[in-house]
Design an enzyme around this catalytic site. Structure first.
Site, PDB file in Angstrom:
ATOM      1  N   CYS A   1       0.778  -1.283   0.070  1.00  0.00           N
ATOM      2  CA  CYS A   1       0.139   0.021   0.050  1.00  0.00           C
ATOM      3  C   CYS A   1       0.751   1.122   0.115  1.00  0.00           C
ATOM      4  O   CYS A   1       1.922   1.271   0.918  1.00  0.00           O
ATOM      5  CB  CYS A   1      -0.919  -0.021   1.114  1.00  0.00           C
TER       6      CYS A   1
ATOM      7  N   THR B   1       0.160   4.265   0.559  1.00  0.00           N
ATOM      8  CA  THR B   1      -0.255   5.413   1.750  1.00  0.00           C
ATOM      9  C   THR B   1       0.615   4.760   3.003  1.00  0.00           C
ATOM     10  O   THR B   1       1.033   5.456   3.738  1.00  0.00           O
ATOM     11  CB  THR B   1      -1.782   5.435   1.800  1.00  0.00           C
TER      12      THR B   1
ATOM     13  N   CYS C   1      -0.877   3.879  -7.068  1.00  0.00           N
ATOM     14  CA  CYS C   1      -1.607   3.265  -6.238  1.00  0.00           C
ATOM     15  C   CYS C   1      -2.062   1.653  -6.501  1.00  0.00           C
ATOM     16  O   CYS C   1      -2.028   1.277  -7.517  1.00  0.00           O
ATOM     17  CB  CYS C   1      -3.229   4.033  -5.969  1.00  0.00           C
TER      18      CYS C   1
END
Length: 265
Positions: A70, A72, A177
Site C-alpha cells: 500500500c 499510503t 496506487c
C-alpha cells in the site's frame, strides 16, 4: 516459505499475485482492514495505527517477510512497522515506479490518489529521480474506492476522467496506487487514443515481490528455498476470513484464490 501482505483493502492482490507467480508454493497471509478503510483520509498517525494492527495480526502467523502492499501505508507507517518488527521480520515497503519510468527519458504521467498527488512525498520522488523527464501528476478521485467495490461503472468513469487529464503523447504511466494495477488494461485502453503507440504501464507489484524474496534469501540463505504449501490465510481487521467476492472480479484475485487452503502455522 510464508509471506504476509497488508493493505487497507484488495490493493494487496497485485503483489500477492506477483509472489504467487514467482513462487507458486509460497504461503500467503493477506491482512487487510475493512473496518478501518479507506486509509487515505486518515491522519498519518491514524494510518500508522491501522497498519500496525494489520501487521501485528499478520506477524502472529510467523511469516518470513511482511510486504506493505500500500503506497499510503508505506509513506506514513513504514518506519513504525520497521521499528516494531525488524530485525526479526523483514518489512518491505511499496514505492511508485517513478525512477524506472523517468529512466526511459520519455513523457511520464503518475496516476495516484488525490492525497498522494502533489504531496511532499511524491514531489520528492520526482525531484530525486525524474531527471529531465517530463512528468505530469494525475489525480484519480474515486478510482481506488471503485476498484475496491468492484463497481465497473464507477471504475470506467474515474479512469476516463484521469485519462482526460493525461497529456497526449504520454509514453509511460506510473500506477501510483496498488489498486490501479488491478485495472491496468482498462487504463491502457482509455489512454490509448492519445498516448504513445508503445505506451508502458509501470506498477510496483513485481518489484516488491522480487525484493521480498531477496530479503528472505539474504537473511535465511538455503532455508529460503524451503517449499511452502501454496496456502492462503486471509485476515480482515485481524479476524480470520476469506477473500471477498469482489476479488474474483480481477485476474490477480482469481490467481491468489486458486488455493483457499490454510497456510502452514
Amino acid at each position: 516459505m510464508k509471506i504476509a501482505l497488508l493493505d487497507s483493502g484488495i490493493g494487496l492482490l497485485a503483489a500477492a499475485a506477483a509472489l504467487r507467480t514467482l513462487r507458486p508454493d509460497v504461503d500467503l497471509v493477506l491482512s487487510s482492514d475493512p473496518d478501518g478503510m479507506p486509509w487515505g483520509p486518515r491522519t498519518p498517525a491514524g494510518v500508522a495505527e491501522r497498519a500496525l494492527a494489520c501487521a501485528l495480526a499478520a506477524a502472529a502467523h510467523e511469516p518470513d517477510a511482511l510486504v506493505v502492499a500500500c503506497n499510503t501505508a508505506s509513506v506514513h507507517a513504514l518506519e513504525v512497522l520497521r521499528a516494531e518488527l525488524e530485525p526479526g521480520l523483514p518489512v518491505i515497503g511499496t514505492v511508485p515506479a517513478i525512477k524506472p519510468a523517468a529512466a526511459t527519458g520519455r513523457p511520464v504521467a503518475i496516476w495516484a490518489t488525490p492525497l498522494t498527488t502533489g504531496s511532499p512525498y511524491q514531489r520528492g520522488l520526482i525531484r530525486d529521480f525524474a531527471g529531465r523527464a517530463a512528468v505530469t501528476e494525475v489525480a484519480c478521485p474515486g478510482l481506488a474506492d471503485a476498484v475496491e467495490r468492484g463497481d465497473d461503472t464507477a471504475i470506467d468513469a474515474a479512469v476516463a476522467a484521469a485519462a482526460a487529464l493525461t497529456p497526449a503523447g504520454t509514453a509511460v504511466i506510473v500506477l501510483g496506487c496498488t489498486h490501479y494495477e488491478l485495472v491496468a488494461e482498462r487504463i491502457r485502453a482509455a489512454v490509448a487514443p492519445t498516448a504513445a503507440p508503445d505506451l508502458e504501464l509501470l506498477g510496483s507489484a513485481g518489484a516488491v515481490a522480487a525484493q521480498a524474496l531477496r530479503r528472505i534469501a539474504d537473511r535465511d540463505g538455503d532455508r529460503a528455498a524451503e517449499e511452502g504449501t501454496g496456502g492462503l490465510t486471509v485476515l480482515h481487521s485481524g479476524r480470520p476470513a476469506v477473500l471477498s467476492p469482489v476479488a474474483a472480479r480481477y485476474a490477480e484475485g482469481r490467481l491468489v484464490a486458486a488455493s483457499q487452503a490454510p497456510a502452514r502455522a
